[in-house]
Design a protein around this motif. Structure first.
Motif, PDB file in Angstrom:
ATOM      1  N   THR A 142      32.236  26.370  45.390  1.00 56.92           N
ATOM      2  CA  THR A 142      31.180  26.898  46.229  1.00 56.92           C
ATOM      3  C   THR A 142      30.048  26.087  46.703  1.00 56.92           C
ATOM      4  OG1 THR A 142      31.752  28.937  45.646  1.00 56.92           O
ATOM      5  CG2 THR A 142      29.542  28.735  46.705  1.00 56.92           C
ATOM      6  N   SER A 143      29.557  25.194  45.646  1.00 58.64           N
ATOM      7  CA  SER A 143      28.680  24.340  45.906  1.00 58.64           C
ATOM      8  C   SER A 143      28.961  23.054  46.711  1.00 58.64           C
ATOM      9  CB  SER A 143      27.966  23.639  44.405  1.00 58.64           C
ATOM     10  OG  SER A 143      27.623  24.674  43.570  1.00 58.64           O
ATOM     11  N   VAL A 144      30.081  22.485  46.730  1.00 61.02           N
ATOM     12  CA  VAL A 144      30.552  21.402  47.386  1.00 61.02           C
ATOM     13  C   VAL A 144      30.703  21.932  49.096  1.00 61.02           C
ATOM     14  CG1 VAL A 144      32.831  20.133  48.263  1.00 61.02           C
ATOM     15  CG2 VAL A 144      31.795  20.139  45.877  1.00 61.02           C
ATOM     16  N   LYS A 145      31.069  23.399  48.947  1.00 61.90           N
ATOM     17  CA  LYS A 145      31.054  23.718  50.449  1.00 61.90           C
ATOM     18  C   LYS A 145      29.857  24.008  51.025  1.00 61.90           C
ATOM     19  CE  LYS A 145      33.693  27.599  52.004  1.00 61.90           C
ATOM     20  NZ  LYS A 145      34.336  28.827  51.954  1.00 61.90           N
ATOM     21  N   ALA A 146      28.548  24.397  50.259  1.00 60.11           N
ATOM     22  CA  ALA A 146      27.363  24.486  50.653  1.00 60.11           C
ATOM     23  C   ALA A 146      26.790  23.130  51.093  1.00 60.11           C
ATOM     24  CB  ALA A 146      26.428  25.194  49.706  1.00 60.11           C
ATOM     25  N   ILE A 147      27.126  21.979  50.150  1.00 62.12           N
ATOM     26  CA  ILE A 147      26.579  20.650  50.492  1.00 62.12           C
ATOM     27  C   ILE A 147      27.130  20.258  51.785  1.00 62.12           C
ATOM     28  CG2 ILE A 147      26.781  18.405  49.758  1.00 62.12           C
ATOM     29  CD1 ILE A 147      26.448  19.676  46.980  1.00 62.12           C
ATOM     30  N   ASN A 148      28.431  20.355  52.062  1.00 65.15           N
ATOM     31  CA  ASN A 148      29.240  19.928  53.286  1.00 65.15           C
ATOM     32  C   ASN A 148      28.506  20.595  54.358  1.00 65.15           C
ATOM     33  OD1 ASN A 148      30.630  18.127  52.011  1.00 65.15           O
ATOM     34  ND2 ASN A 148      32.692  19.743  51.812  1.00 65.15           N
ATOM     35  N   GLU A 149      28.138  21.957  54.393  1.00 62.37           N
ATOM     36  CA  GLU A 149      27.593  22.441  55.542  1.00 62.37           C
ATOM     37  C   GLU A 149      26.062  22.204  55.809  1.00 62.37           C
ATOM     38  OE1 GLU A 149      27.680  26.704  54.644  1.00 62.37           O
ATOM     39  OE2 GLU A 149      29.966  26.979  54.848  1.00 62.37           O
ATOM     40  N   THR A 150      25.670  21.840  54.822  1.00 66.20           N
ATOM     41  CA  THR A 150      24.042  21.353  54.997  1.00 66.20           C
ATOM     42  C   THR A 150      24.176  20.023  55.630  1.00 66.20           C
ATOM     43  OG1 THR A 150      23.364  22.699  52.974  1.00 66.20           O
ATOM     44  CG2 THR A 150      21.938  20.801  53.630  1.00 66.20           C
ATOM     45  N   ALA A 151      25.092  18.959  55.005  1.00 63.81           N
ATOM     46  CA  ALA A 151      25.132  17.754  55.620  1.00 63.81           C
ATOM     47  C   ALA A 151      25.562  17.721  57.162  1.00 63.81           C
ATOM     48  CB  ALA A 151      26.239  16.942  54.930  1.00 63.81           C
ATOM     49  N   ASN A 152      26.475  18.703  57.656  1.00 63.52           N
ATOM     50  CA  ASN A 152      27.071  18.826  58.842  1.00 63.52           C
ATOM     51  C   ASN A 152      25.794  19.447  59.641  1.00 63.52           C
ATOM     52  OD1 ASN A 152      29.588  17.918  58.300  1.00 63.52           O
ATOM     53  ND2 ASN A 152      30.150  20.193  58.146  1.00 63.52           N
ATOM     54  N   THR A 153      24.947  20.228  59.252  1.00 64.38           N
ATOM     55  CA  THR A 153      23.813  20.804  59.815  1.00 64.38           C
ATOM     56  C   THR A 153      22.876  19.708  60.157  1.00 64.38           C
ATOM     57  OG1 THR A 153      24.051  22.767  59.038  1.00 64.38           O
ATOM     58  CG2 THR A 153      22.102  22.701  59.918  1.00 64.38           C
ATOM     59  N   ALA A 154      22.677  18.792  59.205  1.00 64.76           N
ATOM     60  CA  ALA A 154      21.468  17.634  59.228  1.00 64.76           C
ATOM     61  C   ALA A 154      22.143  16.805  60.082  1.00 64.76           C
ATOM     62  CB  ALA A 154      21.291  17.187  58.080  1.00 64.76           C
ATOM     63  N   GLU A 155      23.466  16.602  60.066  1.00 66.43           N
ATOM     64  CA  GLU A 155      24.016  15.497  61.193  1.00 66.43           C
ATOM     65  C   GLU A 155      23.885  15.973  62.683  1.00 66.43           C
ATOM     66  OE1 GLU A 155      28.276  13.332  61.900  1.00 66.43           O
ATOM     67  OE2 GLU A 155      28.184  14.401  60.076  1.00 66.43           O
ATOM     68  N   LYS A 156      24.000  17.194  62.767  1.00 62.14           N
ATOM     69  CA  LYS A 156      23.787  17.751  64.327  1.00 62.14           C
ATOM     70  C   LYS A 156      22.619  17.563  64.778  1.00 62.14           C
ATOM     71  CE  LYS A 156      27.802  20.841  64.078  1.00 62.14           C
ATOM     72  NZ  LYS A 156      28.246  22.119  63.844  1.00 62.14           N
ATOM     73  N   ALA A 157      21.621  18.136  63.585  1.00 59.26           N
ATOM     74  CA  ALA A 157      20.234  17.864  64.115  1.00 59.26           C
ATOM     75  C   ALA A 157      19.718  16.889  64.338  1.00 59.26           C
ATOM     76  CB  ALA A 157      19.446  18.519  62.968  1.00 59.26           C
ATOM     77  N   LEU A 158      20.108  15.507  63.608  1.00 60.33           N
ATOM     78  CA  LEU A 158      19.670  14.319  63.736  1.00 60.33           C
ATOM     79  C   LEU A 158      20.526  13.475  64.893  1.00 60.33           C
ATOM     80  CD1 LEU A 158      19.660  12.922  59.878  1.00 60.33           C
ATOM     81  CD2 LEU A 158      17.870  13.316  61.625  1.00 60.33           C
ATOM     82  N   SER A 159      21.611  14.037  65.335  1.00 60.88           N
ATOM     83  CA  SER A 159      22.205  13.440  66.609  1.00 60.88           C
ATOM     84  C   SER A 159      21.630  13.913  67.800  1.00 60.88           C
ATOM     85  CB  SER A 159      23.724  13.651  66.318  1.00 60.88           C
ATOM     86  OG  SER A 159      23.865  15.104  66.791  1.00 60.88           O
ATOM     87  N   THR A 160      20.760  14.983  67.754  1.00 60.39           N
ATOM     88  CA  THR A 160      20.261  15.429  69.031  1.00 60.39           C
ATOM     89  C   THR A 160      18.922  14.480  69.170  1.00 60.39           C
ATOM     90  OG1 THR A 160      19.294  17.398  68.066  1.00 60.39           O
ATOM     91  CG2 THR A 160      21.078  17.868  68.924  1.00 60.39           C
ATOM     92  N   VAL A 161      18.438  13.734  68.331  1.00 61.49           N
ATOM     93  CA  VAL A 161      17.102  13.323  68.386  1.00 61.49           C
ATOM     94  C   VAL A 161      17.122  12.205  69.374  1.00 61.49           C
ATOM     95  CG1 VAL A 161      15.355  12.114  67.091  1.00 61.49           C
ATOM     96  CG2 VAL A 161      16.410  14.154  66.319  1.00 61.49           C
TER      97      VAL A 161
END
Length: 63
Positions: free
Chosen positions: A44-63
């Motif tokens: 469960t923790s690995v899944k949450a970390i991966n989702e957070t990393a993907n969200t951060a990557e999407k947010a940073l790629s739009t900058v």
């Protein structure tokens, strides 16, 4: 009388052996469920970390 004393010692020894068997069995079962729970939490923790990393990557790629 001597037979009764020896019988009591054997009875105490048998009761102690049964008690130790129960303790070992209980600890084995408890360890199994503890490890099962830890693995589930890890997944469960690995899944949450991966989702957070993907969200951060999407947010940073739009900058």
């Amino acid at each position: 009388m001597i037979k009764k004393l020896l019988s009591n010692k054997g009875q105490i020894s048998m009761e102690f052996a049964i008690l130790m068997m129960v303790v070992v069995t209980t600890s084995t079962i408890l360890t199994y469920y503890l490890m099962k729970s830890a693995i589930s939490i890890k997944d469960t923790s690995v899944k949450a970390i991966n989702e957070t990393a993907n969200t951060a990557e999407k947010a940073l790629s739009t900058v």
